[in-house]
Design a protein around this motif. Structure first.
Motif, PDB file in Angstrom:
ATOM      1  N   THR A   1      56.450  21.608  49.035  1.00 21.75           N
ATOM      2  CA  THR A   1      56.041  20.924  47.818  1.00 21.75           C
ATOM      3  C   THR A   1      54.785  20.113  48.080  1.00 21.75           C
ATOM      4  O   THR A   1      54.709  19.368  49.051  1.00 21.75           O
ATOM      5  N   THR A   2      53.791  20.268  47.228  1.00 15.35           N
ATOM      6  CA  THR A   2      52.575  19.474  47.373  1.00 15.35           C
ATOM      7  C   THR A   2      52.821  18.067  46.834  1.00 15.35           C
ATOM      8  O   THR A   2      53.831  17.800  46.188  1.00 15.35           O
TER       9      THR A   2
ATOM     10  N   TYR B   1      54.055  20.529  43.181  1.00 20.68           N
ATOM     11  CA  TYR B   1      53.994  21.969  42.951  1.00 20.68           C
ATOM     12  C   TYR B   1      54.570  22.715  44.147  1.00 20.68           C
ATOM     13  O   TYR B   1      54.269  22.396  45.286  1.00 20.68           O
TER      14      TYR B   1
ATOM     15  N   ARG C   1      55.224  25.373  47.053  1.00 22.26           N
ATOM     16  CA  ARG C   1      54.245  26.045  47.915  1.00 22.26           C
ATOM     17  C   ARG C   1      54.975  26.959  48.897  1.00 22.26           C
ATOM     18  O   ARG C   1      55.862  26.527  49.621  1.00 22.26           O
TER      19      ARG C   1
ATOM     20  N   TYR D   1      59.524  32.428  44.538  1.00 28.26           N
ATOM     21  CA  TYR D   1      59.845  31.098  45.052  1.00 28.26           C
ATOM     22  C   TYR D   1      61.338  30.926  45.339  1.00 28.26           C
ATOM     23  O   TYR D   1      61.845  29.822  45.410  1.00 28.26           O
TER      24      TYR D   1
ATOM     25  N   LYS E   1      49.929  32.187  39.240  1.00 33.46           N
ATOM     26  CA  LYS E   1      50.853  31.166  39.743  1.00 33.46           C
ATOM     27  C   LYS E   1      50.463  30.729  41.159  1.00 33.46           C
ATOM     28  O   LYS E   1      50.463  29.533  41.483  1.00 33.46           O
ATOM     29  N   VAL E   2      50.118  31.682  42.014  1.00 36.61           N
ATOM     30  CA  VAL E   2      49.731  31.330  43.382  1.00 36.61           C
ATOM     31  C   VAL E   2      48.359  30.646  43.390  1.00 36.61           C
ATOM     32  O   VAL E   2      48.110  29.755  44.205  1.00 36.61           O
TER      33      VAL E   2
ATOM     34  N   GLU F   1      49.082  27.175  42.862  1.00 38.12           N
ATOM     35  CA  GLU F   1      49.659  26.602  44.085  1.00 38.12           C
ATOM     36  C   GLU F   1      48.566  26.276  45.098  1.00 38.12           C
ATOM     37  O   GLU F   1      48.523  25.172  45.665  1.00 38.12           O
TER      38      GLU F   1
ATOM     39  N   TYR G   1      46.296  23.303  43.967  1.00 42.97           N
ATOM     40  CA  TYR G   1      46.920  21.993  44.169  1.00 42.97           C
ATOM     41  C   TYR G   1      47.053  21.650  45.656  1.00 42.97           C
ATOM     42  O   TYR G   1      46.877  20.510  46.067  1.00 42.97           O
ATOM     43  N   THR G   2      47.344  22.655  46.483  1.00 44.10           N
ATOM     44  CA  THR G   2      47.434  22.420  47.926  1.00 44.10           C
ATOM     45  C   THR G   2      46.090  21.993  48.493  1.00 44.10           C
ATOM     46  O   THR G   2      46.004  21.021  49.259  1.00 44.10           O
TER      47      THR G   2
END
Length: 365
Positions: free
Chosen positions: A103-104, A108, A110, A137, A349-350, A353, A356-357
């Motif tokens: 999770t970031t 979000y 990950r 996920y 979606k990725v 991810e 945000y990462t």
């Protein structure tokens, strides 16, 4: 059986013409066929193409199904702006990340780790996950290999709320070290709510399928199936509104190889063309299926059918020219091309991810 006998007879006709032509003759063998015979040949070519496509890995990708859990509440656009520069790199699916790692700081989920730099956005994940996006996920005990590779060379996702939206994607897909095809999506909604959408999937054997939709001063749609630059099937509709009246003009066309059927609401007559030459005496009847789930009532979406009666009294039903199951497959292909679950539930979606990462990591630095 009747169709097979005719097709065999057509092949014999081609062979006879070939033997009768000199080596320097440039006669087109199709010129010896009647219009109905030529339509049979073109329908068989379309059927062969659809069958080949349906047996390909690319077909699995564009028609990938999603679980019911993805169908509710997951169609919303996210207010954000992501370009290729934000997500460049090679990212591997990692099994069994801890809850903290998974999770970031933005909350979000990950499951991908960046393993190398790249000018592209490259995702490597198991085929089992890619073909069942709802499992992406979900942590499982099974051991997987990252044998599904998505290489995205163009990407833009821009949405700031409201109606305005801009999206671009160009990706190559490889499965188990074999190329499966190339995907292109271009989608925009302007501030005045004009809508444009186009997507194309090109298969490894040079077949491609595409759809286009537009809504603004003119409403339009197009479905096409190509072999290289050659048209095997294309269906188009344009609806325009006059500036000074509420009257609307509708133009419709359907192409089967070099045969084209057109209709214009101004003339209210269907016409058949062969190599752009008008064919005298052919009469057209249209039947509509208003129970079709497609508002455009296209032939390739099973929304309409076309009956052609020729000058000698013989007639054909367009749907019956195609082998059994062809129209069902065409409907599945074209409906999937404007509802790209693979793009929505994997690539987009990725991308969020990774975005945000990267954002979390840059803030830490």
């Amino acid at each position: 059986m009747k169709k097979n006998i005719f097709y065999f007879g057509t092949l014999l006709l081609f062979s006879a013409a070939l033997w009768s032509c000199s080596e320097d003759s440039d006669n087109n063998l199709e010129e010896d066929l009647s219009l109905v015979q030529l339509m049979e040949v073109k329908a068989n070519a379309l059927t062969d193409a659809v069958v080949n496509i349906s047996e390909s890995k690319g077909f699995e990708i564009i028609t990938v199904d999603d679980d019911a859990s993805l169908k509710s509440g997951d169609d919303s656009r996210y207010a954000m702006s992501i370009t290729l520069n934000d997500i460049r790199g090679i990212y591997d699916y990692k099994k069994g990340v801890t809850e903290q790692q998974g999770t970031t700081k933005y909350g979000y989920l990950r499951v991908f780790d960046k393993v190398d730099d790249s000018d592209s956005f490259i995702l490597r994940l198991p085929k089992e996950k890619a073909m069942h996006p709802w499992k992406l996920y979900v942590d499982e005990d099974a051991e997987y290999v990252n044998d599904f590779v998505i290489t995205t060379n163009e990407y833009n996702y821009t949405y700031s709320g409201g109606m305005q939206f801009d999206y671009l994607l160009k990706s190559e897909i490889d499965i188990q070290d074999e190329k499966a095809g190339e995907l292109f999506v271009d989608w925009s909604i302007s501030e005045n709510q004009n809508f444009e959408y186009a997507s194309t999937f090109t298969f490894v054997d040079d077949y491609s399928v595409g759809v286009e939709f537009g809504l603004g001063e003119m409403f339009s749609y197009e479905f096409n199936l190509m072999k290289g630059d050659g048209i095997l099937f294309r269906e188009e509709v344009e609806i325009t509104k006059s500036d000074d009246t509420d009257k609307r003009e509708l133009k419709y066309s359907l192409e089967l190889g070099n045969i084209k059927i057109i209709w214009n609401s101004e003339s209210e007559n269907y016409m058949v063309y062969r190599n752009d030459e008008f064919q005298e005496g052919a009469k057209i009847q249209i039947t509509h299926n208003y129970e079709s789930d497609d508002a455009n009532v296209a032939f390739c979406r099973k929304g309409r059918d076309i009956k052609i009666t020729f000058e000698d009294g013989t007639s054909i039903q367009l749907s019956e020219l195609l082998s059994e199951g062809t129209l069902v497959l065409m409907d599945e292909i074209f409906s999937s091309m404007h509802d790209m679950k693979f793009v929505k539930h994997i690539v987009d979606k990725v991308a969020r991810e990774v975005y945000y990462t990267n954002l979390a990591n840059s803030n830490v630095d």
